[in-house]
Design a protein around this motif. Structure first.
Motif, PDB file in Angstrom:
ATOM      1  N   ARG A 135       0.851  -1.194   0.000  1.00  0.00           N
ATOM      2  CA  ARG A 135       0.000   0.000   0.000  1.00  0.00           C
ATOM      3  C   ARG A 135       0.888   1.247   0.000  1.00  0.00           C
ATOM      4  O   ARG A 135       1.816   1.359   0.801  1.00  0.00           O
ATOM      5  CB  ARG A 135      -0.902  -0.015   1.228  1.00  0.00           C
ATOM      6  CG  ARG A 135      -1.728   1.241   1.426  1.00  0.00           C
ATOM      7  CD  ARG A 135      -2.611   1.100   2.660  1.00  0.00           C
ATOM      8  NE  ARG A 135      -3.299   2.353   2.932  1.00  0.00           N
ATOM      9  CZ  ARG A 135      -2.823   3.326   3.711  1.00  0.00           C
ATOM     10  NH1 ARG A 135      -1.641   3.174   4.306  1.00  0.00           N
ATOM     11  NH2 ARG A 135      -3.515   4.424   3.908  1.00  0.00           N
ATOM     12  N   ILE A 136       0.581   2.187  -0.894  1.00  0.00           N
ATOM     13  CA  ILE A 136       1.290   3.468  -0.982  1.00  0.00           C
ATOM     14  C   ILE A 136       0.288   4.570  -0.632  1.00  0.00           C
ATOM     15  O   ILE A 136      -0.612   4.868  -1.431  1.00  0.00           O
ATOM     16  CB  ILE A 136       1.872   3.704  -2.386  1.00  0.00           C
ATOM     17  CG1 ILE A 136       2.671   2.489  -2.855  1.00  0.00           C
ATOM     18  CG2 ILE A 136       2.720   4.966  -2.405  1.00  0.00           C
ATOM     19  CD1 ILE A 136       3.867   2.169  -2.002  1.00  0.00           C
ATOM     20  N   PRO A 137       0.374   5.182   0.550  1.00  0.00           N
ATOM     21  CA  PRO A 137      -0.637   6.169   0.960  1.00  0.00           C
ATOM     22  C   PRO A 137      -0.806   7.309  -0.033  1.00  0.00           C
ATOM     23  O   PRO A 137      -1.929   7.768  -0.276  1.00  0.00           O
ATOM     24  CB  PRO A 137      -0.098   6.679   2.306  1.00  0.00           C
ATOM     25  CG  PRO A 137       0.769   5.569   2.812  1.00  0.00           C
ATOM     26  CD  PRO A 137       1.390   4.964   1.605  1.00  0.00           C
ATOM     27  N   GLU A 138       0.293   7.807  -0.624  1.00  0.00           N
ATOM     28  CA  GLU A 138       0.207   8.952  -1.534  1.00  0.00           C
ATOM     29  C   GLU A 138      -0.585   8.619  -2.796  1.00  0.00           C
ATOM     30  O   GLU A 138      -1.196   9.505  -3.411  1.00  0.00           O
ATOM     31  CB  GLU A 138       1.611   9.429  -1.922  1.00  0.00           C
ATOM     32  CG  GLU A 138       2.431  10.008  -0.773  1.00  0.00           C
ATOM     33  CD  GLU A 138       3.183   8.950  -0.004  1.00  0.00           C
ATOM     34  OE1 GLU A 138       4.066   9.298   0.803  1.00  0.00           O
ATOM     35  OE2 GLU A 138       2.885   7.745  -0.200  1.00  0.00           O
ATOM     36  N   LEU A 139      -0.599   7.335  -3.190  1.00  0.00           N
ATOM     37  CA  LEU A 139      -1.266   6.952  -4.442  1.00  0.00           C
ATOM     38  C   LEU A 139      -2.673   6.401  -4.217  1.00  0.00           C
ATOM     39  O   LEU A 139      -3.294   5.894  -5.154  1.00  0.00           O
ATOM     40  CB  LEU A 139      -0.425   5.900  -5.169  1.00  0.00           C
ATOM     41  CG  LEU A 139       0.982   6.339  -5.604  1.00  0.00           C
ATOM     42  CD1 LEU A 139       1.701   5.196  -6.299  1.00  0.00           C
ATOM     43  CD2 LEU A 139       0.921   7.563  -6.519  1.00  0.00           C
ATOM     44  N   GLU A 140      -3.177   6.494  -2.994  1.00  0.00           N
ATOM     45  CA  GLU A 140      -4.502   5.960  -2.688  1.00  0.00           C
ATOM     46  C   GLU A 140      -5.607   6.520  -3.590  1.00  0.00           C
ATOM     47  O   GLU A 140      -6.479   5.766  -4.033  1.00  0.00           O
ATOM     48  CB  GLU A 140      -4.851   6.238  -1.227  1.00  0.00           C
ATOM     49  CG  GLU A 140      -4.134   5.338  -0.221  1.00  0.00           C
ATOM     50  CD  GLU A 140      -4.598   3.904  -0.299  1.00  0.00           C
ATOM     51  OE1 GLU A 140      -5.763   3.615  -0.007  1.00  0.00           O
ATOM     52  OE2 GLU A 140      -3.775   3.054  -0.685  1.00  0.00           O
TER      53      GLU A 140
ATOM     54  N   ARG B 233       1.964  15.143  -7.529  1.00  0.00           N
ATOM     55  CA  ARG B 233       1.809  16.495  -8.105  1.00  0.00           C
ATOM     56  C   ARG B 233       1.842  16.448  -9.628  1.00  0.00           C
ATOM     57  O   ARG B 233       1.146  17.203 -10.293  1.00  0.00           O
ATOM     58  CB  ARG B 233       2.914  17.398  -7.573  1.00  0.00           C
ATOM     59  CG  ARG B 233       2.730  17.795  -6.116  1.00  0.00           C
ATOM     60  CD  ARG B 233       3.655  18.946  -5.738  1.00  0.00           C
ATOM     61  NE  ARG B 233       5.062  18.552  -5.814  1.00  0.00           N
ATOM     62  CZ  ARG B 233       5.740  18.040  -4.794  1.00  0.00           C
ATOM     63  NH1 ARG B 233       5.134  17.838  -3.627  1.00  0.00           N
ATOM     64  NH2 ARG B 233       7.013  17.711  -4.928  1.00  0.00           N
ATOM     65  N   TYR B 234       2.642  15.538 -10.151  1.00  0.00           N
ATOM     66  CA  TYR B 234       2.718  15.413 -11.612  1.00  0.00           C
ATOM     67  C   TYR B 234       1.411  14.834 -12.167  1.00  0.00           C
ATOM     68  O   TYR B 234       0.908  15.275 -13.209  1.00  0.00           O
ATOM     69  CB  TYR B 234       3.899  14.514 -11.974  1.00  0.00           C
ATOM     70  CG  TYR B 234       4.020  14.218 -13.448  1.00  0.00           C
ATOM     71  CD1 TYR B 234       4.607  15.126 -14.323  1.00  0.00           C
ATOM     72  CD2 TYR B 234       3.529  13.027 -13.979  1.00  0.00           C
ATOM     73  CE1 TYR B 234       4.714  14.855 -15.670  1.00  0.00           C
ATOM     74  CE2 TYR B 234       3.625  12.739 -15.314  1.00  0.00           C
ATOM     75  CZ  TYR B 234       4.222  13.658 -16.163  1.00  0.00           C
ATOM     76  OH  TYR B 234       4.317  13.386 -17.498  1.00  0.00           O
ATOM     77  N   LEU B 235       0.823  13.849 -11.466  1.00  0.00           N
ATOM     78  CA  LEU B 235      -0.381  13.198 -11.958  1.00  0.00           C
ATOM     79  C   LEU B 235      -1.633  14.052 -11.812  1.00  0.00           C
ATOM     80  O   LEU B 235      -2.599  13.881 -12.552  1.00  0.00           O
ATOM     81  CB  LEU B 235      -0.598  11.880 -11.207  1.00  0.00           C
ATOM     82  CG  LEU B 235       0.462  10.787 -11.405  1.00  0.00           C
ATOM     83  CD1 LEU B 235       0.145   9.584 -10.537  1.00  0.00           C
ATOM     84  CD2 LEU B 235       0.576  10.379 -12.874  1.00  0.00           C
TER      85      LEU B 235
ATOM     86  N   ASN C  56       9.984   9.195  -4.542  1.00  0.00           N
ATOM     87  CA  ASN C  56       9.348  10.404  -4.022  1.00  0.00           C
ATOM     88  C   ASN C  56       7.927  10.447  -4.575  1.00  0.00           C
ATOM     89  O   ASN C  56       7.648  11.061  -5.603  1.00  0.00           O
ATOM     90  CB  ASN C  56      10.126  11.653  -4.442  1.00  0.00           C
ATOM     91  CG  ASN C  56       9.600  12.897  -3.752  1.00  0.00           C
ATOM     92  OD1 ASN C  56       8.504  12.898  -3.192  1.00  0.00           O
ATOM     93  ND2 ASN C  56      10.377  13.978  -3.786  1.00  0.00           N
ATOM     94  N   TYR C  57       7.018   9.767  -3.882  1.00  0.00           N
ATOM     95  CA  TYR C  57       5.656   9.642  -4.389  1.00  0.00           C
ATOM     96  C   TYR C  57       4.891  10.958  -4.309  1.00  0.00           C
ATOM     97  O   TYR C  57       3.935  11.175  -5.060  1.00  0.00           O
ATOM     98  CB  TYR C  57       4.917   8.542  -3.627  1.00  0.00           C
ATOM     99  CG  TYR C  57       5.442   7.148  -3.931  1.00  0.00           C
ATOM    100  CD1 TYR C  57       5.150   6.540  -5.144  1.00  0.00           C
ATOM    101  CD2 TYR C  57       6.238   6.467  -3.021  1.00  0.00           C
ATOM    102  CE1 TYR C  57       5.643   5.271  -5.441  1.00  0.00           C
ATOM    103  CE2 TYR C  57       6.734   5.207  -3.303  1.00  0.00           C
ATOM    104  CZ  TYR C  57       6.439   4.614  -4.517  1.00  0.00           C
ATOM    105  OH  TYR C  57       6.917   3.363  -4.814  1.00  0.00           O
ATOM    106  N   SER C  58       5.284  11.851  -3.421  1.00  0.00           N
ATOM    107  CA  SER C  58       4.617  13.161  -3.367  1.00  0.00           C
ATOM    108  C   SER C  58       4.844  13.927  -4.661  1.00  0.00           C
ATOM    109  O   SER C  58       3.931  14.587  -5.189  1.00  0.00           O
ATOM    110  CB  SER C  58       5.156  13.966  -2.184  1.00  0.00           C
ATOM    111  OG  SER C  58       4.873  13.305  -0.964  1.00  0.00           O
ATOM    112  N   GLU C  59       6.053  13.853  -5.197  1.00  0.00           N
ATOM    113  CA  GLU C  59       6.335  14.514  -6.468  1.00  0.00           C
ATOM    114  C   GLU C  59       5.563  13.873  -7.610  1.00  0.00           C
ATOM    115  O   GLU C  59       5.053  14.562  -8.498  1.00  0.00           O
ATOM    116  CB  GLU C  59       7.829  14.443  -6.745  1.00  0.00           C
ATOM    117  CG  GLU C  59       8.231  15.116  -8.052  1.00  0.00           C
ATOM    118  CD  GLU C  59       9.718  15.013  -8.311  1.00  0.00           C
ATOM    119  OE1 GLU C  59      10.131  15.208  -9.466  1.00  0.00           O
ATOM    120  OE2 GLU C  59      10.473  14.700  -7.364  1.00  0.00           O
TER     121      GLU C  59
END
Length: 603
Positions: A51-56, A94-96, A88-91
């Motif tokens: 599980r990746i919280p940023e991509l939920e 932002r891109y998506l 860096n899933y936060s970045e």
């Protein structure tokens, strides 16, 4: 007393016995099949990924993209279940956020997917689960995957350990309480413990309740089964064996249907436990065993049950029936009794070798049968369908096997069954990438072990001398029950190599099959009565018959011919008792031994 002669007077297999078998023996197989194997689905492990919280926010609509961005693949292209990329899933988020759905679909080949393969770590924030097959399981609820996956195996190990302990604890209670009250006491405890596990608040509470269920499973199968064979004549005990095997297999098939309809683990737990309360509707139909009542001195109560049996069977009982039974009891009381122990099985060279060989084969059969049943969901494809086939393929085996025992003997059928089953299991290593072929070989292996499970108790009962027959079969079956404790560990090793458990189990079957060739053939031969007679029967290899004994006199031949048919029936009774799960209940031993000692006195 000669209870079989009494049964002939009231009907050895009439309407009364048929009602008991249909209302008790057949339904009593359901709790064992349900509770022994429902855990495979209650604790099923579905496909999972980190599980990746940023991509939920993108998981529901763009699951494939999320996996490609965060989950590494193996050489076969399958997504890893226990590892993730360090990025860096936060970045990336932002891109998506500024991409349209069409552009997001095209991101499958963008620069975002170019990741350094060395930046891989274990899952940091839990897991997502594929809920298409099971909406909820124990594994999903408490995250028993990856480094915690051994907890699922531990539950099966403790379940098997509970069965081993339950043989001793509840076996003595059967003699103390009787067959009828002990069966319903076990059944109530099993249902309550299983139903309570549906409300478990953590893994350890669930594990403890499953251990309690494991304690009762062998006793649930033993109590009504012993009662059934004690109510019928010797010539119908083989029929009880076949019926019990068919009922057990039908229980496996029915369990797959229940799992197909109920997938949530808490509801499934209730579905395989609460309906079994209907078995209590037979409480006033099921009698106590008249044989046990006579053994403990409750003759009047036994006579009342025998009168009811005669009336239902349409047999007229004379008025002096009670007096004649009491006279028989006084006339058949033994003057002295010789006690035998486990050490008597190992005193003679031949008896020691036969005991060790029978125990080895029994261990192999018990381990492989339970192991293959546990392994069915791991074959890939539809797990429920695989389990259905595992139970269904046993049915034709039971219907065709028993007539063959009269024509081809015990030893060769046992050898061929184990060899074919073992070779089929080992051959799966050649077809690891062909799921259909692996399933076919698995079914052949299951048919082989099911066949061996019927033959072995009969062969063993004809090898052990009468004076230690119950004791010998109890010893072999109890040792064999250590197999279900260790076999889940072997299956757990298959997570890295799918066919490894099948190779191990196949090898065990092949070894046991060849070991059976050292045992003498018993078809059509007098059963050994004393330890000396058992010791005089030598081991054999690649021979259909053992060495002939000295030619007896005409009177000896006549006496042995009479004893032969009666003793063989006793052997079949012992064989039925220890069938399927290796039951070693002391209650059964006492019943068999008491009958055997009576036969010894007649000789």
């Amino acid at each position: 007393m000669d209870f079989d002669e009494v049964l002939k007077e009231v009907g050895a297999f009439g309407l009364y016995q048929k009602i008991i078998i249909c209302s008790v023996l057949l339904p009593a197989a359901l709790p064992c099949a349900f509770h022994a194997y429902s855990q495979l689905f209650i604790a099923a492990t579905p496909k999972h990924w980190c599980r990746i919280p940023e991509l939920e926010p993108w998981t529901q609509d763009y699951l494939q993209l999320v996996k490609n961005l965060s989950i590494p693949r193996d050489k076969h292209g399958a997504y890893a279940e226990c590892s993730m990329f360090v990025r860096n899933y936060s970045e990336i988020v932002r891109y998506l956020e500024y991409r349209t759905p069409y552009e997001l679909q095209r991101e499958q080949s963008s620069r975002l997917l170019k990741v350094d393969q060395e930046s891989i770590v274990a899952c940091q924030h839990g897991w997502h689960y594929d809920r298409s097959m099971y909406p909820s399981t124990v594994v999903q609820e408490w995250n028993l995957v990856c480094s915690s996956s051994y907890y699922v195996t531990l539950a099966l190990v403790l379940f098997g350990l509970g069965g081993l302990i339950g043989n001793y604890v509840f076996g003595y209670l059967v003699d103390l309480w009787g067959r009828r009250p002990s069966f319903y006491a076990y059944l109530l405890l099993e249902i309550v413990a299983c139903a309570a596990s549906a409300f478990a608040w953590n893994y350890y509470s669930w594990l403890g309740l499953r251990f309690v269920v494991g304690l009762t499973v062998p006793a649930i199968l033993a109590s009504p089964y012993v009662l059934a064979i004690e109510l019928v004549g010797p010539d119908r005990r083989v029929f009880c064996t076949i019926v019990s095997n068919i009922a057990y297999s039908l229980g496996l098939v029915l369990l797959s249907g229940v799992v197909y309809l109920v997938r949530d683990w808490r509801y499934l737990t209730l579905a395989v436990s609460l309906p079994l309360l209907m078995l209590f509707s037979c409480f006033f139909v099921l009698p106590e065993s008249p044989r046990w009542l006579i053994a403990v001195g409750q003759t009047k109560r036994a006579v009342r049950i025998l009168k009811v049996m005669a009336r239902v069977n349409g047999v007229h009982v004379s008025r002096d029936f009670v007096e004649r039974m009491q006279q028989r009891l006084l006339r058949t009381q033994p003057a002295e009794t010789t006690h035998y122990g486990i050490l008597d099985l190992f005193r003679g060279t031949n008896m020691r070798r036969k005991t060790l060989i029978v125990t080895l084969i029994w261990f192999a059969n018990t381990s492989v049968y339970v192991g293959l049943s546990y392994y069915a969901p791991a074959l890939g494809g539809d797990e429920i369908w695989n389990f259905f086939l595992a139970g269904a393929v046993e049915l034709p085996t039971y219907l065709l096997l028993w007539p063959g025992l009269s024509y081809f003997g015990r030893r060769w059928i046992l050898f061929i069954s184990m060899l074919v089953g073992g070779v089929a299991c080992v051959a799966t290593v050649l077809y690891q990438q062909q799921a259909d072929v692996m399933l076919l070989l698995y079914c052949i292996g299951k048919m082989g072990i099911s066949s061996a499970f019927v033959v072995l108790p009969l062969l063993a009962s004809e090898l052990y001398p009468t004076v230690v027959r119950g004791l010998g079969m109890s010893f072999s079956s109890v040792v064999a029950m250590t197999g279900p404790i260790f076999i889940p560990i072997i299956n757990h090793m298959g997570q890295q190599m799918l066919v490894l458990p099948l190779i191990v189990m196949g090898g065990l079957l092949i070894v046991g099959g060849f070991a059976s060739l050292f045992l003498p053939e018993t078809r059509g031969r007098n059963l050994p009565q004393t330890l000396e007679e058992g010791e005089a029967v030598p081991l054999s290899f690649l021979l259909c018959c053992c060495v002939e004994s000295r030619t007896p006199s005409r009177s000896q031949s006549h006496n042995r011919a009479l004893a032969r048919s009666r003793s063989r029936m006793m052997a079949e009774e012992a064989a039925t008792v220890y069938h399927r799960v290796g039951i070693g209940a002391p209650a059964t031993c006492k019943i068999v031994c008491s009958i055997c000692k009576k036969e010894m006195r007649t000789l």
